[in-house]
Design an enzyme around this catalytic site. Structure first.
Site, PDB file in Angstrom:
ATOM      1  N   GLY A   4       0.821  -1.214   0.000  1.00  0.00           N
ATOM      2  CA  GLY A   4       0.000   0.000   0.000  1.00  0.00           C
ATOM      3  C   GLY A   4       0.851   1.259   0.000  1.00  0.00           C
ATOM      4  O   GLY A   4       0.468   2.288  -0.552  1.00  0.00           O
ATOM      5  N   ASN A   5       2.047   1.164   0.602  1.00  0.00           N
ATOM      6  CA  ASN A   5       2.916   2.335   0.711  1.00  0.00           C
ATOM      7  C   ASN A   5       3.605   2.688  -0.611  1.00  0.00           C
ATOM      8  O   ASN A   5       4.302   3.693  -0.700  1.00  0.00           O
ATOM      9  CB  ASN A   5       3.946   2.122   1.806  1.00  0.00           C
ATOM     10  CG  ASN A   5       4.599   0.775   1.700  1.00  0.00           C
ATOM     11  OD1 ASN A   5       3.966  -0.256   1.905  1.00  0.00           O
ATOM     12  ND2 ASN A   5       5.847   0.777   1.319  1.00  0.00           N
TER      13      ASN A   5
ATOM     14  N   LYS B 275      -9.896  -8.739  10.245  1.00  0.00           N
ATOM     15  CA  LYS B 275      -9.144  -7.717   9.510  1.00  0.00           C
ATOM     16  C   LYS B 275      -9.814  -6.345   9.672  1.00  0.00           C
ATOM     17  O   LYS B 275     -10.940  -6.146   9.199  1.00  0.00           O
ATOM     18  CB  LYS B 275      -9.082  -8.130   8.037  1.00  0.00           C
ATOM     19  CG  LYS B 275      -8.489  -7.105   7.115  1.00  0.00           C
ATOM     20  CD  LYS B 275      -6.973  -7.115   7.158  1.00  0.00           C
ATOM     21  CE  LYS B 275      -6.420  -5.983   6.305  1.00  0.00           C
ATOM     22  NZ  LYS B 275      -4.998  -5.766   6.509  1.00  0.00           N
TER      23      LYS B 275
ATOM     24  N   LYS C 230      -3.358  -9.461   0.146  1.00  0.00           N
ATOM     25  CA  LYS C 230      -2.792  -9.340  -1.207  1.00  0.00           C
ATOM     26  C   LYS C 230      -1.520 -10.177  -1.380  1.00  0.00           C
ATOM     27  O   LYS C 230      -1.222 -10.610  -2.489  1.00  0.00           O
ATOM     28  CB  LYS C 230      -2.546  -7.876  -1.579  1.00  0.00           C
ATOM     29  CG  LYS C 230      -1.370  -7.208  -0.895  1.00  0.00           C
ATOM     30  CD  LYS C 230      -0.272  -6.872  -1.845  1.00  0.00           C
ATOM     31  CE  LYS C 230       0.908  -6.208  -1.203  1.00  0.00           C
ATOM     32  NZ  LYS C 230       1.221  -6.369   0.202  1.00  0.00           N
TER      33      LYS C 230
ATOM     34  N   LYS D  10       3.401 -11.982   4.520  1.00  0.00           N
ATOM     35  CA  LYS D  10       4.409 -11.932   3.449  1.00  0.00           C
ATOM     36  C   LYS D  10       5.296 -13.172   3.505  1.00  0.00           C
ATOM     37  O   LYS D  10       5.568 -13.801   2.475  1.00  0.00           O
ATOM     38  CB  LYS D  10       5.285 -10.675   3.583  1.00  0.00           C
ATOM     39  CG  LYS D  10       4.492  -9.403   3.401  1.00  0.00           C
ATOM     40  CD  LYS D  10       5.395  -8.180   3.458  1.00  0.00           C
ATOM     41  CE  LYS D  10       4.584  -6.927   3.713  1.00  0.00           C
ATOM     42  NZ  LYS D  10       3.446  -6.733   2.820  1.00  0.00           N
TER      43      LYS D  10
END
Ligand code: ADP
Ligand code: MG
Length: 311
Positions: free
Chosen positions: A16-17, A134, A213, A275
């Protein structure tokens, strides 16, 4: 035989960053400027690799939820529709920024780009639906939170709505994506983890949930036969004792090492945890290697000189 070797296929997952940096307001000018950093590298990498790009959408979907909350004159849209909206928005922004990078470097010829609305199947029986975890959207003070129609969780800044985050089972458009890659397209897809749908016989139904994601990118990587999964975020890689004086970034871990550290809680749930989990899953299912890296070092990470490699 003079058979030319196919270039390796990279799945590059942007955090997102990549669009909104910590501390920024998130104006559209800031988002376009931030995107140049990863897109310059993607443009360079595309000379030697085939590429699929995925991206997060946390801040963008959060803003849409906040806009909805601030207006009672139009009907509210469910989360699946908001995810679809962000795929369009971010697909356009990523595609046009990359296109500009190609034009700047005089390489526009032969570079085909496409962004694809993508949905991702989740299982109705996924245990995540029983315990939504979430946090999404705006923060509410305690008294307002009590009357909300959804489950909420207490966070540092107040209460937030929580939704289920089920596991991605399969990417609906995987065949199309594979074909586009074969035709030498750079494909932007699975934005925000994909639009979550359940399958009932011959039809799909959107569900109020969000898919991680990184896990969706790993699934996609496996399904399109990617060689390398690159997860680009705002730290240089995965660290042990993160945020403590003994913090040290890892250059390499094997899947069993990564799983051991995951069990110990070294990689936080909801951020570095998924991740590492995604990287392990991708490698276990046949990927050559996965690498977690910063947005500035995508090129070096692919070359093997930056980031945390899982192989
Ligand atoms: P993205 O938007 O790229 O998915 P996240 O915020 O979800 O980014 O995940 C990246 C964040 O994970 C880092 O900014 C860092 O604060 C956090 N993090 C948690 N545990 C670790 C760890 N063990 N090593 C490195 N970063 C970690
Ligand atoms: Mg994340």
């Amino acid at each position: 035989m003079n058979k030319k070797r196919e270039p390796e296929l990279l799945v590059i997952a942007l955090g997102g960053n990549a669009l909104i940096r910590k501390g920024q307001a998130g104006t559209i000018e800031e988002q376009f400027a931030n995107l140049q950093v990863p897109m310059q590298q993607v443009a360079r990498l595309s000379r030697d690799y085939r590429i699929v790009i995925t991206h997060g959408n946390g801040p963008q979907v959060g803003n849409l939820l906040l806009q909805q909350e601030s207006c009672s004159e139009v009907p509210r849209l469910p989360l699946e529709i908001l995810v679809a909206q962000t795929q369009g928005q971010l697909g356009y922004m990523i595609e046009s920024t990359l296109d500009s990078e190609f034009m700047k470097s005089g390489e526009e010829a032969g570079k085909n780009l496409v962004s694809l609305i993508s949905y991702v199947v989740v299982a109705e029986s996924d245990p995540a639906f029983k315990r939504p975890s979430k946090p999404v959207g705006p923060t509410y003070p305690g008294d307002a939170a009590a009357s909300l129609p959804w489950p909420v969780v207490k966070t540092a800044g107040g209460y937030r709505r929580v939704v289920a985050s089920p596991k991605p089972v399969t990417i609906v458009e995987k065949r199309e994506i594979r074909k586009l890659v074969e035709l030498d397209f750079i494909v932007i897809c699975c934005g925000g983890g994909g639009i979550p749908v359940t399958r009932e016989g011959r039809s799909f139904h959107g569900v109020d949930a969000v898919i991680d994601k990184d896990l969706a990118s790993a699934r996609l990587g496996t399904e399109v036969g990617a060689d390398v999964l690159v997860i680009a975020t705002d730290v240089e890689g995965a660290a042990l004792d993160f945020g403590r004086p003994a913090q040290r970034f890892l250059r390499h871990m094997t899947p069993p090492q990564a799983e051991g550290w995951l069990r110990e809680g070294q990689f936080a749930a909801g951020s570095m945890g998924p991740k590492v989990e995604a990287a392990v899953q991708f490698v276990r299912e046949g990927g050559k290697r996965a690498v977690i890296t910063s947005l500035e070092a995508i090129g070096e990470a692919v070359a093997g000189t930056a980031g945390t490699e899982i192989s």
